[in-house]
Scaffold this motif. Structure first.
Motif, PDB file in Angstrom:
ATOM      1  N   PHE A   1      66.788  17.247  40.502  1.00 35.67           N
ATOM      2  CA  PHE A   1      66.572  17.623  41.868  1.00 35.67           C
ATOM      3  C   PHE A   1      65.789  18.818  42.243  1.00 35.67           C
ATOM      4  CE2 PHE A   1      65.758  18.907  46.037  1.00 35.67           C
ATOM      5  CZ  PHE A   1      65.456  17.993  46.798  1.00 35.67           C
ATOM      6  N   GLY A   2      66.143  19.438  41.514  1.00 29.14           N
ATOM      7  CA  GLY A   2      66.107  21.128  41.646  1.00 29.14           C
ATOM      8  C   GLY A   2      64.533  21.111  41.154  1.00 29.14           C
ATOM      9  N   SER A   3      64.064  20.647  39.611  1.00 29.74           N
ATOM     10  CA  SER A   3      63.295  21.113  38.897  1.00 29.74           C
ATOM     11  C   SER A   3      62.024  19.905  39.733  1.00 29.74           C
ATOM     12  CB  SER A   3      62.973  20.442  37.628  1.00 29.74           C
ATOM     13  OG  SER A   3      63.460  18.547  37.768  1.00 29.74           O
ATOM     14  N   ARG A   4      61.651  19.257  40.400  1.00 31.09           N
ATOM     15  CA  ARG A   4      60.785  18.770  41.047  1.00 31.09           C
ATOM     16  C   ARG A   4      59.492  19.316  41.878  1.00 31.09           C
ATOM     17  NH1 ARG A   4      64.115  13.430  44.158  1.00 31.09           N
ATOM     18  NH2 ARG A   4      65.213  12.832  42.375  1.00 31.09           N
ATOM     19  N   PRO A   5      60.229  20.828  42.408  1.00 30.93           N
ATOM     20  CA  PRO A   5      59.310  20.980  42.835  1.00 30.93           C
ATOM     21  C   PRO A   5      58.554  21.609  41.676  1.00 30.93           C
ATOM     22  CG  PRO A   5      60.416  21.685  44.262  1.00 30.93           C
ATOM     23  CD  PRO A   5      61.395  21.077  42.931  1.00 30.93           C
ATOM     24  N   THR A   6      59.296  22.409  40.790  1.00 29.92           N
ATOM     25  CA  THR A   6      58.437  23.000  39.246  1.00 29.92           C
ATOM     26  C   THR A   6      57.318  21.732  38.994  1.00 29.92           C
ATOM     27  OG1 THR A   6      60.324  24.759  38.841  1.00 29.92           O
ATOM     28  CG2 THR A   6      58.791  24.607  37.315  1.00 29.92           C
ATOM     29  N   VAL A   7      58.156  20.696  38.517  1.00 31.58           N
ATOM     30  CA  VAL A   7      56.970  19.564  37.950  1.00 31.58           C
ATOM     31  C   VAL A   7      55.899  19.499  38.531  1.00 31.58           C
ATOM     32  CG1 VAL A   7      57.096  17.715  36.996  1.00 31.58           C
ATOM     33  CG2 VAL A   7      58.764  18.736  36.470  1.00 31.58           C
ATOM     34  N   HIS A   8      55.931  19.544  40.084  1.00 28.21           N
ATOM     35  CA  HIS A   8      54.366  19.317  41.386  1.00 28.21           C
ATOM     36  C   HIS A   8      53.833  20.392  40.950  1.00 28.21           C
ATOM     37  CE1 HIS A   8      53.404  17.508  44.455  1.00 28.21           C
ATOM     38  NE2 HIS A   8      52.984  18.604  45.020  1.00 28.21           N
ATOM     39  N   ALA A   9      54.638  22.018  40.743  1.00 27.38           N
ATOM     40  CA  ALA A   9      53.651  23.117  40.950  1.00 27.38           C
ATOM     41  C   ALA A   9      52.601  23.198  39.874  1.00 27.38           C
ATOM     42  CB  ALA A   9      53.889  23.719  41.193  1.00 27.38           C
ATOM     43  N   VAL A  10      53.425  22.507  39.087  1.00 28.71           N
ATOM     44  CA  VAL A  10      52.694  21.883  37.579  1.00 28.71           C
ATOM     45  C   VAL A  10      51.519  21.459  37.348  1.00 28.71           C
ATOM     46  CG1 VAL A  10      53.091  21.734  34.752  1.00 28.71           C
ATOM     47  CG2 VAL A  10      54.925  23.644  36.166  1.00 28.71           C
ATOM     48  N   LEU A  11      51.805  20.412  37.771  1.00 24.58           N
ATOM     49  CA  LEU A  11      51.213  18.884  37.460  1.00 24.58           C
ATOM     50  C   LEU A  11      50.038  18.678  38.609  1.00 24.58           C
ATOM     51  CD1 LEU A  11      53.461  16.511  35.811  1.00 24.58           C
ATOM     52  CD2 LEU A  11      51.664  18.566  34.408  1.00 24.58           C
ATOM     53  N   ALA A  12      50.660  18.531  40.192  1.00 23.35           N
ATOM     54  CA  ALA A  12      50.109  18.771  40.724  1.00 23.35           C
ATOM     55  C   ALA A  12      48.127  19.080  41.164  1.00 23.35           C
ATOM     56  CB  ALA A  12      50.105  18.574  42.128  1.00 23.35           C
ATOM     57  N   ASP A  13      47.005  18.648  41.718  1.00 20.65           N
ATOM     58  CA  ASP A  13      45.956  19.564  42.121  1.00 20.65           C
ATOM     59  C   ASP A  13      46.365  19.833  43.695  1.00 20.65           C
ATOM     60  OD1 ASP A  13      43.664  19.738  41.925  1.00 20.65           O
ATOM     61  OD2 ASP A  13      42.516  18.197  42.184  1.00 20.65           O
ATOM     62  N   LEU A  14      46.538  21.334  43.386  1.00 22.24           N
ATOM     63  CA  LEU A  14      47.133  22.270  44.511  1.00 22.24           C
ATOM     64  C   LEU A  14      46.072  23.216  45.341  1.00 22.24           C
ATOM     65  CD1 LEU A  14      50.950  22.500  43.237  1.00 22.24           C
ATOM     66  CD2 LEU A  14      49.958  21.367  45.109  1.00 22.24           C
ATOM     67  N   PRO A  15      45.945  23.893  46.064  1.00 20.65           N
ATOM     68  CA  PRO A  15      45.350  25.050  46.504  1.00 20.65           C
ATOM     69  C   PRO A  15      45.384  25.878  45.779  1.00 20.65           C
ATOM     70  CG  PRO A  15      46.048  24.103  48.518  1.00 20.65           C
ATOM     71  CD  PRO A  15      47.092  23.622  47.187  1.00 20.65           C
ATOM     72  N   PRO A  16      45.020  27.197  45.010  1.00 18.50           N
ATOM     73  CA  PRO A  16      45.465  28.295  44.645  1.00 18.50           C
ATOM     74  C   PRO A  16      46.664  29.382  45.293  1.00 18.50           C
ATOM     75  CG  PRO A  16      42.895  28.188  44.581  1.00 18.50           C
ATOM     76  CD  PRO A  16      43.571  27.332  45.798  1.00 18.50           C
ATOM     77  N   ASP A  17      47.202  29.557  44.603  1.00 10.70           N
ATOM     78  CA  ASP A  17      48.656  30.250  44.846  1.00 10.70           C
ATOM     79  C   ASP A  17      49.905  28.944  46.322  1.00 10.70           C
ATOM     80  OD1 ASP A  17      50.338  31.910  45.444  1.00 10.70           O
ATOM     81  OD2 ASP A  17      48.975  33.024  47.666  1.00 10.70           O
TER      82      ASP A  17
END
Ligand SMILES: NC(=O)c1ccc[n+]([C@@H]2O[C@H](COP(=O)([O-])OP(=O)(O)OC[C@H]3O[C@@H](n4cnc5c(N)ncnc54)[C@H](OP(=O)(O)O)[C@@H]3O)[C@@H](O)[C@H]2O)c1
Length: 291
Positions: free
Chosen positions: A228-244
């Motif tokens: 569960f704890g790894s999900r935000p990491t994977v999301h931050a690695v792969l999702a299209d997100l605003p910088p920072d």
């Protein structure tokens, strides 16, 4: 990206991910997901045998390389022997609330490992990075300011404060890195994330053995899993997100729910502190922004 669970990830064939501290906990779970989805994952670990053992539990393309973030010579060796593109660098490794100690270069251990080691690693690898840098912070960053007159906690060492400051440094680092990337015209982006509270090895090295027992109970009762704890990491690695972006579980107190943008403390949004931390980190590590 639909979600950060393995089954929903896009095909990552042809992409390379370097994950620090990937032999255990959140880093291991993130590495496993990225490899299962077809990415080539470099497990950057301080103990090669632990890394090799972890790699046997990951399906997909992996490689184990030695990296001790508490030793700048090791960080430099890692970068000097690197060849090829890195899609994303995941600055995940960390230690929490350990007894007072120093890195090989004389820095306070938590600040030195969690922040300065990753600062040097990122800047040394930056010319090879093509997409993003993700740094794992913590909800515990919220509380203190950085004490620029005593970054090594020489006047007074409090293991919790030192951890909190190192995680605040992770966020200030991400902020200033993003600012520098943007002004250099680079398309690489910087994000931060945190897992909420997940039961891992992190909670078993407290300076006070009684706290280790309490955290053991906390892990059984309150914590989520490392997956569960790894999900935000994977999301931050792969999702299209605003910088920072700062990604964490979006539900109950940043502890439950799907990954989404999380709030950071006022101290973590302080641009002047971010710039000052960058200058000091550059001086201490002897590593500068390369772009
Ligand atoms: N778990 C949580 O609830 C939680 C909450 C907020 C933030 N975080 C953050 O999440 C990140 C991952 O922690 P985790 O919970 O997955 O803990 P973990 O299971 O203890 O994993 C930490 C990893 O960091 C590695 N590491 C420690 N010192 C290192 C060094 N000097 N050089 C290279 N690697 C080193 C460890 O290697 P060894 O196995 O060799 O020790 C391990 O692989 C950390 O940055 C932590 O601050 C965790």
């Amino acid at each position: 990206m639909a979600s950060s669970r393995s089954a929903d990830l896009p095909d990552l064939t042809g992409r390379t991910y370097v994950v620090t501290g990937a032999n255990s906990g959140i880093g291991f779970e993130a590495a496993r997901k990225l490899a299962v989805a077809g990415g080539h994952v470099v497990l950057a670990v301080r103990d090669l045998s632990r890394g090799e053992e972890a790699a046997t539990r990951i399906e997909g393309s992996t490689e184990v390389r030695e990296l001790d973030l508490a030793d700048l010579a090791s960080v430099r060796r890692f970068a000097e022997t690197w060849d090829g593109d890195i899609t994303a660098l995941v600055n995940n490794a960390g230690i929490m609330m350990v007894a007072q100690g120093r890195t090989a270069d004389g820095f306070e251990r938590q600040f030195g490992t969690n922040h300065l080691g990753h600062f040097a690693l990122t800047n040394l690898l930056l010319p090879a990075i093509t997409d993003r840098v993700v740094t794992v912070s913590s909800g515990l960053h919220n509380g203190p300011q950085l004490d620029f007159d005593d970054l090594d906690s020489e006047r007074k060492y409090n293991p919790t404060r030192a951890y909190q400051r190192s995680k605040l440094a992770n966020l200030l680092f991400t902020r200033e890195l993003q600012a520098r990337l943007a002004s250099s015209g680079s398309g690489v982006v910087a994000h931060a994330c945190h897992p909420g509270y997940s039961a891992t090895n992190l909670q078993s090295h407290h300076a006070n053995p009684v706290m280790n027992k309490l955290m053991w109970v906390g892990n059984k009762v309150l914590a989520t899993s490392a997956e569960f704890g790894s999900r935000p990491t994977v999301h931050a690695v792969l999702a299209d997100l605003p910088p920072d972006s700062y990604i964490g579980p979006s539900g109950f107190q940043g502890m439950r729910g799907e990954p989404g943008p999380n709030k950071r403390s006022p101290a973590a949004r302080d641009d002047a502190a971010a710039r000052r931390l960058w200058e000091v980190s550059q001086e201490r590590t002897g590593v500068a922004f390369p772009l």
